[in-house]
Design a protein around this motif. Sequence first.
Motif, PDB file in Angstrom:
ATOM      1  N   THR A  86       0.844  -1.189   0.000  1.00  0.00           N
ATOM      2  CA  THR A  86       0.000   0.000   0.000  1.00  0.00           C
ATOM      3  C   THR A  86       0.882   1.244   0.000  1.00  0.00           C
ATOM      4  N   ILE A  87       0.637   2.100  -0.963  1.00  0.00           N
ATOM      5  CA  ILE A  87       1.312   3.388  -1.037  1.00  0.00           C
ATOM      6  C   ILE A  87       0.211   4.439  -0.878  1.00  0.00           C
ATOM      7  N   VAL A  94       4.800  -4.101   2.387  1.00  0.00           N
ATOM      8  CA  VAL A  94       5.146  -2.762   2.862  1.00  0.00           C
ATOM      9  C   VAL A  94       3.972  -1.798   2.693  1.00  0.00           C
ATOM     10  N   THR A  95       3.809  -0.907   3.665  1.00  0.00           N
ATOM     11  CA  THR A  95       2.903   0.233   3.568  1.00  0.00           C
ATOM     12  C   THR A  95       3.738   1.503   3.714  1.00  0.00           C
ATOM     13  N   ILE A  96       3.534   2.441   2.805  1.00  0.00           N
ATOM     14  CA  ILE A  96       4.208   3.743   2.869  1.00  0.00           C
ATOM     15  C   ILE A  96       3.145   4.771   3.227  1.00  0.00           C
ATOM     16  N   GLY A  97       3.382   5.499   4.318  1.00  0.00           N
ATOM     17  CA  GLY A  97       2.416   6.450   4.854  1.00  0.00           C
ATOM     18  C   GLY A  97       2.224   7.679   3.994  1.00  0.00           C
ATOM     19  N   ALA A  98       1.083   8.307   4.168  1.00  0.00           N
ATOM     20  CA  ALA A  98       0.688   9.490   3.401  1.00  0.00           C
ATOM     21  C   ALA A  98       1.709  10.608   3.533  1.00  0.00           C
ATOM     22  N   GLY A  99       1.967  11.290   2.416  1.00  0.00           N
ATOM     23  CA  GLY A  99       2.832  12.457   2.413  1.00  0.00           C
ATOM     24  C   GLY A  99       4.314  12.169   2.479  1.00  0.00           C
ATOM     25  N   SER A 100       4.709  10.912   2.460  1.00  0.00           N
ATOM     26  CA  SER A 100       6.129  10.572   2.584  1.00  0.00           C
ATOM     27  C   SER A 100       6.851  10.614   1.247  1.00  0.00           C
ATOM     28  N   VAL A 101       8.171  10.718   1.329  1.00  0.00           N
ATOM     29  CA  VAL A 101       9.053  10.710   0.167  1.00  0.00           C
ATOM     30  C   VAL A 101      10.069   9.597   0.370  1.00  0.00           C
ATOM     31  N   LYS A 119      10.464  -2.335   5.076  1.00  0.00           N
ATOM     32  CA  LYS A 119       9.571  -2.201   6.233  1.00  0.00           C
ATOM     33  C   LYS A 119       8.655  -1.005   6.032  1.00  0.00           C
ATOM     34  N   ASN A 120       7.570  -0.977   6.796  1.00  0.00           N
ATOM     35  CA  ASN A 120       6.608   0.123   6.705  1.00  0.00           C
ATOM     36  C   ASN A 120       7.282   1.467   6.983  1.00  0.00           C
ATOM     37  N   ILE A 121       6.799   2.485   6.289  1.00  0.00           N
ATOM     38  CA  ILE A 121       7.290   3.852   6.441  1.00  0.00           C
ATOM     39  C   ILE A 121       6.115   4.690   6.945  1.00  0.00           C
ATOM     40  N   PRO A 122       6.304   5.490   8.019  1.00  0.00           N
ATOM     41  CA  PRO A 122       5.195   6.292   8.559  1.00  0.00           C
ATOM     42  C   PRO A 122       4.828   7.465   7.642  1.00  0.00           C
ATOM     43  N   ASP A 123       3.777   8.172   8.024  1.00  0.00           N
ATOM     44  CA  ASP A 123       3.319   9.360   7.290  1.00  0.00           C
ATOM     45  C   ASP A 123       4.355  10.487   7.371  1.00  0.00           C
ATOM     46  N   ASN A 124       4.411  11.289   6.317  1.00  0.00           N
ATOM     47  CA  ASN A 124       5.118  12.580   6.297  1.00  0.00           C
ATOM     48  C   ASN A 124       6.577  12.520   6.720  1.00  0.00           C
TER      49      ASN A 124
END
Length: 190
Positions: A131-132, A148-155, A164-169
């Motif tokens: 999920t992106i 993997v899930t990449i959080g909203a607003g991330s680069v 691994k999962n990446i948090p928002d922003n």
Amino acid sequence: MTEKEKMLAGKLFDPADKELCRGRERARRLCRQFNLSTETEKKLRLKILQDLFQTQNTSLWIEPDFRCDYGDNIKLGKNVFMNFSCIILDTATVTLGDNVLLGPGVHIYTPLHPMDPDVRSTMIESSKPVTISDNVWIGGGAIICPGVTIGAGSVIGAGSVVTKNIPDNVLAVGNPCRVIRSVKETDKKP
């Protein structure tokens, strides 16, 4: 349970199943048609992509060469852009939110092969969804691994391998990809 149902449920499945083979053949045919189209055939390209992803979404833009396993397991938000040479292996659901930007050569993988070599030699596999979230930018050459899930607003920085999962922003870079810092207010100005 069919092999496709097993595949989408994250269970071990046989990719040589006839239904799955037909799905991949369909996707390869549509990808080939898309990749052979010209830059002046915008309506044709959109129609092919809508058939591939089984969507009526009109706000997506993909530069050829694009490849995927099935296409209909890819869920696209509004204003999705994929630059040249992106690959999505969608044996599980791949969700791209609104305003997602993929740099050239981004690869998204959902398949997993068993760690045990005896099981792996049977050629069965499993998969985990990716999920992106909305408003994510993924730099060129990045690889997004299964589950993997990449959080909203991330680069995600160019060339990163996201395991691994990446948090928002946040800004996250490297191999393996790790958070460097939060996206700041000063980043929001051009």
